[in-house]
Design an enzyme around this catalytic site. Structure first.
Site, PDB file in Angstrom:
ATOM      1  N   CYS A   1       0.889  -1.166   0.000  1.00  0.00           N
ATOM      2  CA  CYS A   1       0.000   0.000   0.000  1.00  0.00           C
ATOM      3  C   CYS A   1       0.923   1.211   0.000  1.00  0.00           C
ATOM      4  O   CYS A   1       1.940   1.199  -0.691  1.00  0.00           O
ATOM      5  CB  CYS A   1      -0.969  -0.020   1.186  1.00  0.00           C
ATOM      6  SG  CYS A   1      -0.203  -0.237   2.808  1.00  0.00           S
ATOM      7  N   ASN A   2       0.622   2.231   0.739  1.00  0.00           N
ATOM      8  CA  ASN A   2       1.503   3.392   0.774  1.00  0.00           C
ATOM      9  C   ASN A   2       2.707   3.140   1.675  1.00  0.00           C
ATOM     10  O   ASN A   2       3.848   3.234   1.234  1.00  0.00           O
ATOM     11  CB  ASN A   2       0.736   4.623   1.261  1.00  0.00           C
ATOM     12  CG  ASN A   2       1.608   5.867   1.299  1.00  0.00           C
ATOM     13  OD1 ASN A   2       2.192   6.249   0.306  1.00  0.00           O
ATOM     14  ND2 ASN A   2       1.713   6.480   2.473  1.00  0.00           N
TER      15      ASN A   2
END
Length: 203
Positions: A148-149
């Site tokens: 994800c981030n």
């Protein structure tokens, strides 16, 4: 002093207040009410995910030679080659193919599943899609990096959900395994609650 004048005088005694607004994209905005009838938007914005501020290039191997977990920084050609990755699964953050393209090597398959890092996000719907993708990669004997981030909340939550659904682990076992491989994981409180509910539904 008339009643109207008393009301006007009391208005001057009102204190300023701050209202937090969460938008559909997960961004949060603060609005300051400084004086009666006057509002001022504060320039600072925060988002419904952890902002990654330092490089973190090394993915964690969750299941030997198959399932890897990391942040967006780990999506790079060097890791594709080093870990022989066949697939990249991006959860909530689309990654640029330019990070992993190499015209001399086979193309890495990329997947994207939308997911906001908010407690109210329906994790079951997201996890159903991500688990199917991970299972397909496993069936074809590939290797997948889930990110994800920051590699803390969303990607760790879907990895835990996959271990629960396809490897029949309970929540505590799956969480402990992922935590032991990548210590910084921390699914948001809503995701944790939903993962525990999934566990209860499976038992």
């Amino acid at each position: 002093m008339s009643f109207l004048e008393q009301l006007k005088a009391r208005k001057l005694l009102l204190k300023s207040s701050v209202t937090n607004i969460t938008h559909a994209d997960g961004s949060q905005e603060r609005i300051l009410l400084s004086k009666p009838g006057e509002t001022q938007k504060m320039t600072t914005k925060t988002y419904g995910f952890i902002v990654d501020t330092k490089p973190d290039f090394v993915p964690a191997c969750i299941l030997e030679d198959f399932l890897y977990l990391g942040p967006q920084d780990a999506v790079m050609r060097e890791n594709v080659d080093k870990y022989q990755l066949t697939d990249i699964l991006s959860v909530g953050i689309e990654t640029s193919a330019s990070n992993i393209d190499d015209e001399n090597d086979p193309i890495v398959q990329t997947h994207f599943v939308e997911c906001l890092d908010l407690p109210e996000t329906n994790l079951a719907t997201t996890a159903n899609r991500t688990s199917q993708i991970i299972k397909c990669v496993h069936d074809k004997k590939g290797r997948i990096l889930v990110h994800c981030n920051a590699g803390v909340s969303r990607s760790s939550a879907v990895c835990i959900a996959y271990l629960m659904s396809d490897h029949k682990m309970n929540f505590e076992t799956a969480f402990a395994l992922v935590k032991s491989k990548r210590e910084c994981i921390r699914p948001n409180d809503g995701f944790l609650k939903q993962l525990k509910q999934m566990d209860r539904n499976n038992s």
